[in-house]
Design a protein around this motif. Structure first.
Motif, mmCIF file in Angstrom:
data_model
loop_
_atom_site.group_PDB
_atom_site.id
_atom_site.type_symbol
_atom_site.label_atom_id
_atom_site.label_comp_id
_atom_site.label_asym_id
_atom_site.label_seq_id
_atom_site.Cartn_x
_atom_site.Cartn_y
_atom_site.Cartn_z
ATOM 1 N N THR A 83 0.912 -1.267 0.210
ATOM 2 C CA THR A 83 0.078 -0.170 0.131
ATOM 3 C C THR A 83 0.917 1.086 0.055
ATOM 4 O O THR A 83 2.095 1.067 -0.161
ATOM 5 C CB THR A 83 -1.181 -0.047 1.166
ATOM 6 O OG1 THR A 83 -1.853 1.005 0.880
ATOM 7 C CG2 THR A 83 -0.345 0.294 2.588
ATOM 8 N N LEU A 109 -3.821 -7.594 -2.376
ATOM 9 C CA LEU A 109 -3.379 -6.752 -3.636
ATOM 10 C C LEU A 109 -4.593 -6.918 -4.611
ATOM 11 O O LEU A 109 -4.486 -6.224 -5.538
ATOM 12 C CB LEU A 109 -2.397 -7.737 -4.446
ATOM 13 C CG LEU A 109 -1.063 -7.254 -3.544
ATOM 14 C CD1 LEU A 109 0.107 -8.229 -4.313
ATOM 15 C CD2 LEU A 109 -0.664 -5.890 -3.889
ATOM 16 N N GLU A 119 -8.424 -5.917 -6.076
ATOM 17 C CA GLU A 119 -9.068 -4.883 -6.157
ATOM 18 C C GLU A 119 -10.147 -4.336 -5.249
ATOM 19 O O GLU A 119 -10.094 -3.318 -4.675
ATOM 20 C CB GLU A 119 -9.815 -4.830 -7.660
ATOM 21 C CG GLU A 119 -10.359 -3.511 -8.163
ATOM 22 C CD GLU A 119 -11.667 -2.925 -7.393
ATOM 23 O OE1 GLU A 119 -12.028 -1.732 -7.250
ATOM 24 O OE2 GLU A 119 -12.458 -3.797 -6.940
ATOM 25 N N GLN A 148 -7.493 -3.250 -2.242
ATOM 26 C CA GLN A 148 -6.950 -2.033 -2.641
ATOM 27 C C GLN A 148 -7.932 -0.740 -2.585
ATOM 28 O O GLN A 148 -7.752 0.247 -2.158
ATOM 29 C CB GLN A 148 -6.132 -2.318 -3.915
ATOM 30 C CG GLN A 148 -5.097 -2.851 -3.759
ATOM 31 C CD GLN A 148 -3.867 -2.592 -3.066
ATOM 32 O OE1 GLN A 148 -3.570 -1.240 -3.122
ATOM 33 N NE2 GLN A 148 -3.336 -3.051 -2.183
ATOM 34 N N THR A 199 -4.567 3.668 -2.970
ATOM 35 C CA THR A 199 -4.760 2.548 -3.732
ATOM 36 C C THR A 199 -3.636 2.487 -4.701
ATOM 37 O O THR A 199 -3.054 3.462 -5.293
ATOM 38 C CB THR A 199 -6.032 2.628 -4.570
ATOM 39 O OG1 THR A 199 -7.126 2.767 -3.550
ATOM 40 C CG2 THR A 199 -5.897 1.587 -5.279
ATOM 41 N N LEU A 200 -2.768 1.246 -4.634
ATOM 42 C CA LEU A 200 -1.709 1.203 -5.612
ATOM 43 C C LEU A 200 -2.268 1.239 -7.001
ATOM 44 O O LEU A 200 -3.210 0.785 -7.174
ATOM 45 C CB LEU A 200 -1.191 -0.294 -5.534
ATOM 46 C CG LEU A 200 -0.634 -0.578 -4.107
ATOM 47 C CD1 LEU A 200 0.184 -2.065 -4.040
ATOM 48 C CD2 LEU A 200 0.758 0.426 -3.707
ATOM 49 N N VAL A 221 0.465 -2.911 -8.822
ATOM 50 C CA VAL A 221 -0.246 -4.351 -8.436
ATOM 51 C C VAL A 221 0.104 -5.428 -9.349
ATOM 52 O O VAL A 221 0.445 -6.428 -8.740
ATOM 53 C CB VAL A 221 -1.621 -4.141 -8.513
ATOM 54 C CG1 VAL A 221 -2.373 -5.588 -8.172
ATOM 55 C CG2 VAL A 221 -2.344 -3.142 -7.426
ATOM 56 N N LYS A 250 2.044 -8.651 -7.793
ATOM 57 C CA LYS A 250 1.601 -10.101 -7.893
ATOM 58 C C LYS A 250 2.807 -10.881 -8.440
ATOM 59 O O LYS A 250 2.680 -12.327 -8.102
ATOM 60 C CB LYS A 250 0.447 -10.020 -8.796
ATOM 61 C CG LYS A 250 -1.079 -9.402 -7.814
ATOM 62 C CD LYS A 250 -2.204 -9.753 -8.647
ATOM 63 C CE LYS A 250 -3.386 -9.061 -7.651
ATOM 64 N NZ LYS A 250 -4.654 -9.401 -8.695
#
Length: 336
Positions: free
Chosen positions: A113, A303, A305, A308, A318-319, A324, A328
């Motif tokens: 984050t 991670l 949606e 986030q 939010t990343l 993201v 991942k």
């Protein structure tokens, strides 16, 4: 008192975090995959993201995955990670090459984050708008009264972190970038020799100390700025003085190139709010044994949606999708 817009709803997430221990569950229905994987994970580290970690882990509590996270500060988190007494660590300051070399299992630093570090103060009725020079001079102990900043007469007392801290690392990196005197003096690190002030442990401790100290000024993650505290507006690299909001934080974060190892930073961005940072999960690249699927399930869920998207209401950012995707990919590298 003038509250930072949106800060009241943000700050509720930071309550009751001192000595945080979470026993919660991660479920297959949270979007992270993993089916019926169950078990226990133990983690420790940064207090900066503890508010959002608390919410994420609580929302994942459905079917038998216990995640115990200790909000002990980035420095302690890295030490426990290197000692292999936890399943994962957390830090607001990336591990350096010397630290990474001490871990034969390999290290993955996964951005989880992002958010801003606020200059928080306890002086109702005073609205601080600080230039870069004023900010440096306050923490150098050269400005000692609010009347030097355009407010009524009141002594300033600095509150800083007493523990090794990624929040301190990022805050002092900003001070070093904007104040030559700070750079030549205390410098930038997880712990520095403060010219003035009193210490407190964790973002939680600094916030609590400031709340009790009329005239206190310190630095905390934005989610910990709660009544009666306020956040100062700060000058960025282009001379604009801005408040920390989701929009100004996002604008500044967009200027950071994380690089191939996902650990980039920008201590003095020209746009947006000037003290922003990503915060990282520290994972072992190998040697995770039968906990590998569990680790991947938990981190892929955080991670996702839906998780986030909770960041703005909790005081974080939010990343970006590109980050993201890279995070991942790093999670996928966690191996047995």
């Amino acid at each position: 008192m003038t509250m930072l817009p949106g800060l009241l709803r943000r700050s509720t997430a930071a309550l009751a975090l001192s000595g945080l221990t979470l026993s919660v569950a991660a479920c297959g229905g949270t979007g992270g995959g993993g089916g019926d994987i169950t078990g226990t994970l133990n983690g420790a580290g940064a207090s900066f993201p503890s508010a959002i970690y608390q919410r994420w882990f609580k929302d994942m509590s459905a079917d038998g995955v216990n995640v115990n996270y200790q909000s002990v500060g980035s420095g302690a988190g890295v030490r426990q990670f290197l000692a292999e007494t936890v399943d994962f660590g957390a830090s607001d300051a990336p591990m350096d090459e010397e630290e990474i070399a001490k871990m034969p299992r390999g290290v993955l630093q996964i951005p989880m984050t992002a958010g801003a570090i606020a200059v928080a103060y306890n002086n109702p009725g005073c609205e601080l708008k600080l230039t870069q020079k004023q900010l440096g001079d306050i923490f150098l102990g050269k400005i000692t009264n609010f009347n030097e900043l355009g407010c009524d007469d009141k002594k300033i007392t600095i509150v800083h972190r007493s523990d090794g801290s990624g929040t301190t690392f990022n805050f002092t990196n900003h001070l070093a970038a904007v104040s030559p005197e700070w750079k030549a003096g205390p410098g930038a690190d997880k712990a520095v020799n403060w010219p003035t002030g009193v210490g407190a442990k964790g973002n939680e401790g600094v916030s609590a100390q400031l709340t009790q100290l009329d005239g206190g000024i310190g630095y905390v993650e934005v989610a910990f700025v709660k009544d009666p505290l306020q956040a100062a507006a700060l000058e960025n690299g282009s001379g604009e003085i801005v408040m920390p909001t989701n929009a100004t934080e996002s604008e500044a974060l967009a200027s950071i190139d994380l690089g191939e190892d996902l650990t980039g930073s920008n201590p003095n961005p020209a746009k947006g709010y000037p003290i922003v940072t990503f915060t990282w999960i520290l994972a072992y690249k190998s040697g995770n044994g039968d906990k590998t699927p569990l680790l991947q399930k938990v981190f892929n869920t955080t991670l996702s949606e839906p998780f986030q998207s909770l960041a703005p209401e909790l005081g974080y950012v939010t990343l970006p999708p590109s980050v993201v995707e890279k995070a991942k990919a790093a999670v996928a590298m966690i191996s047995e």
